[in-house]
Design a protein around this motif. Structure first.
Motif, mmCIF file in Angstrom:
data_model
loop_
_atom_site.group_PDB
_atom_site.id
_atom_site.type_symbol
_atom_site.label_atom_id
_atom_site.label_comp_id
_atom_site.label_asym_id
_atom_site.label_seq_id
_atom_site.Cartn_x
_atom_site.Cartn_y
_atom_site.Cartn_z
ATOM 1 N N VAL A 6 0.853 -1.200 0.000
ATOM 2 C CA VAL A 6 0.000 0.000 0.000
ATOM 3 C C VAL A 6 0.881 1.240 0.000
ATOM 4 C CG1 VAL A 6 -1.907 -1.135 1.181
ATOM 5 C CG2 VAL A 6 -0.151 0.014 2.530
ATOM 6 N N ILE A 36 0.465 5.228 1.300
ATOM 7 C CA ILE A 36 -0.344 6.196 2.050
ATOM 8 C C ILE A 36 0.325 7.559 1.935
ATOM 9 C CG2 ILE A 36 -1.209 6.873 4.313
ATOM 10 C CD1 ILE A 36 -0.380 3.276 3.729
ATOM 11 N N VAL A 85 0.784 6.134 11.525
ATOM 12 C CA VAL A 85 0.609 5.326 10.319
ATOM 13 C C VAL A 85 1.661 4.223 10.257
ATOM 14 C CG1 VAL A 85 0.631 5.349 7.801
ATOM 15 C CG2 VAL A 85 -0.440 7.233 9.056
ATOM 16 N N ILE A 126 -4.850 -1.950 4.699
ATOM 17 C CA ILE A 126 -5.808 -0.853 4.535
ATOM 18 C C ILE A 126 -6.959 -0.943 5.543
ATOM 19 C CG2 ILE A 126 -7.548 0.120 2.968
ATOM 20 C CD1 ILE A 126 -5.570 -0.193 0.706
ATOM 21 N N LYS A 163 -6.846 6.486 10.605
ATOM 22 C CA LYS A 163 -7.378 7.418 9.615
ATOM 23 C C LYS A 163 -8.301 8.444 10.257
ATOM 24 C CE LYS A 163 -10.061 7.746 5.333
ATOM 25 N NZ LYS A 163 -10.820 7.016 4.296
ATOM 26 N N MET A 216 -5.064 6.650 0.477
ATOM 27 C CA MET A 216 -4.538 5.278 0.523
ATOM 28 C C MET A 216 -4.744 4.605 -0.819
ATOM 29 S SD MET A 216 -5.642 3.982 4.337
ATOM 30 C CE MET A 216 -7.307 4.632 4.242
#
Length: 232
Positions: free
Chosen positions: A113, A115, A142, A197, A207, A219
């Protein structure tokens, strides 16, 4: 009155012949019986020897079978020991590889992922601008959530994060291991996107906390992410 018997010479010879013949027949019969007895004894000795040999052969076969089973058991234990050793060696190699990966000594690539953390696009004039920009605490949230969720490797703006990494906020920039980076901060993580996620999107999670701090967060799933090793 006296009766006189006259002995003829032929009678004497005939009697002698009969006597000898009888003796020969008797001797021959006795000899035949002895031969038969000897033959029977020899046959019995041969039969006994054969049976004794068969018994000894069977005993030897049983002994050899036991020795074979013992050797097979020894071989099984040796193979089991070797398999355990191979598994132990494999585990050690795997642990060493994982340690090099976590220390940032090797390049890592795979799906994951991405971000992106950005400062707020609008700051009210009466508000403190520091309340609308990304700080190291936001990055830490994060990054920690990604590692907790199983990320194999993480980088920030291309800077590999290791166990010895440090992050310091200096106004609008963040210093990572002595290198300064301005916003936006792109955090790349290698791992299962279907796990990473949702971990960030959990209700009341990372988030939601970043949004509450006026941080813009995006994301994105990636089929391939490459994170280079740390430059020594």
């Amino acid at each position: 009155m006296k009766i006189r018997m006259k002995v003829n010479g032929k009678h004497v010879v005939l009697s002698f012949v009969c006597l000898v013949l009888g003796f020969i027949i008797s001797y021959s019969y006795q000899l035949t019986q002895e031969e038969d007895n000897k033959g029977t004894d020899r046959q019995w000795e041969r039969d006994f020897a054969i049976r004794d040999s068969l018994l000894k052969t069977e005993e030897r076969n049983l002994q050899l079978q036991k020795e074979l089973l013992d050797k097979q058991e020894e071989l099984r234990k040796i193979e089991e020991s070797l398999a355990t050793g191979e598994q132990l060696l494999f585990n050690l190699v795997e642990d060493a590889e994982n340690l090099r990966m976590y220390n940032g000594n090797v390049k890592v690539e795979g799906k994951g992922v991405e971000i992106t953390l950005s400062d707020a696009s609008y700051v009210p004039s009466e508000e403190n601008v520091n309340n609308y920009i990304v700080h190291e605490g936001h990055v830490f949230k994060v990054m920690n959530e990604l590692f907790i969720s199983g990320a194999a490797a993480v980088s920030i703006n291309g800077q590999r994060i290791t166990k010895n990494s440090y992050i310091i906020c200096n106004g609008p920039v963040i210093t990572i291991d002595g290198n300064q980076y301005p916003a936006p901060f792109v955090i790349s993580a290698i791992g299962d996107p279907k796990v990473l996620i949702p971990a960030l999107n959990i209700l009341g999670g990372v988030k939601d906390q970043l949004v509450a701090d006026n941080i813009t967060i995006k994301m994105m799933e990636k089929d391939r992410i490459v994170i280079d090793p740390v430059i020594q």
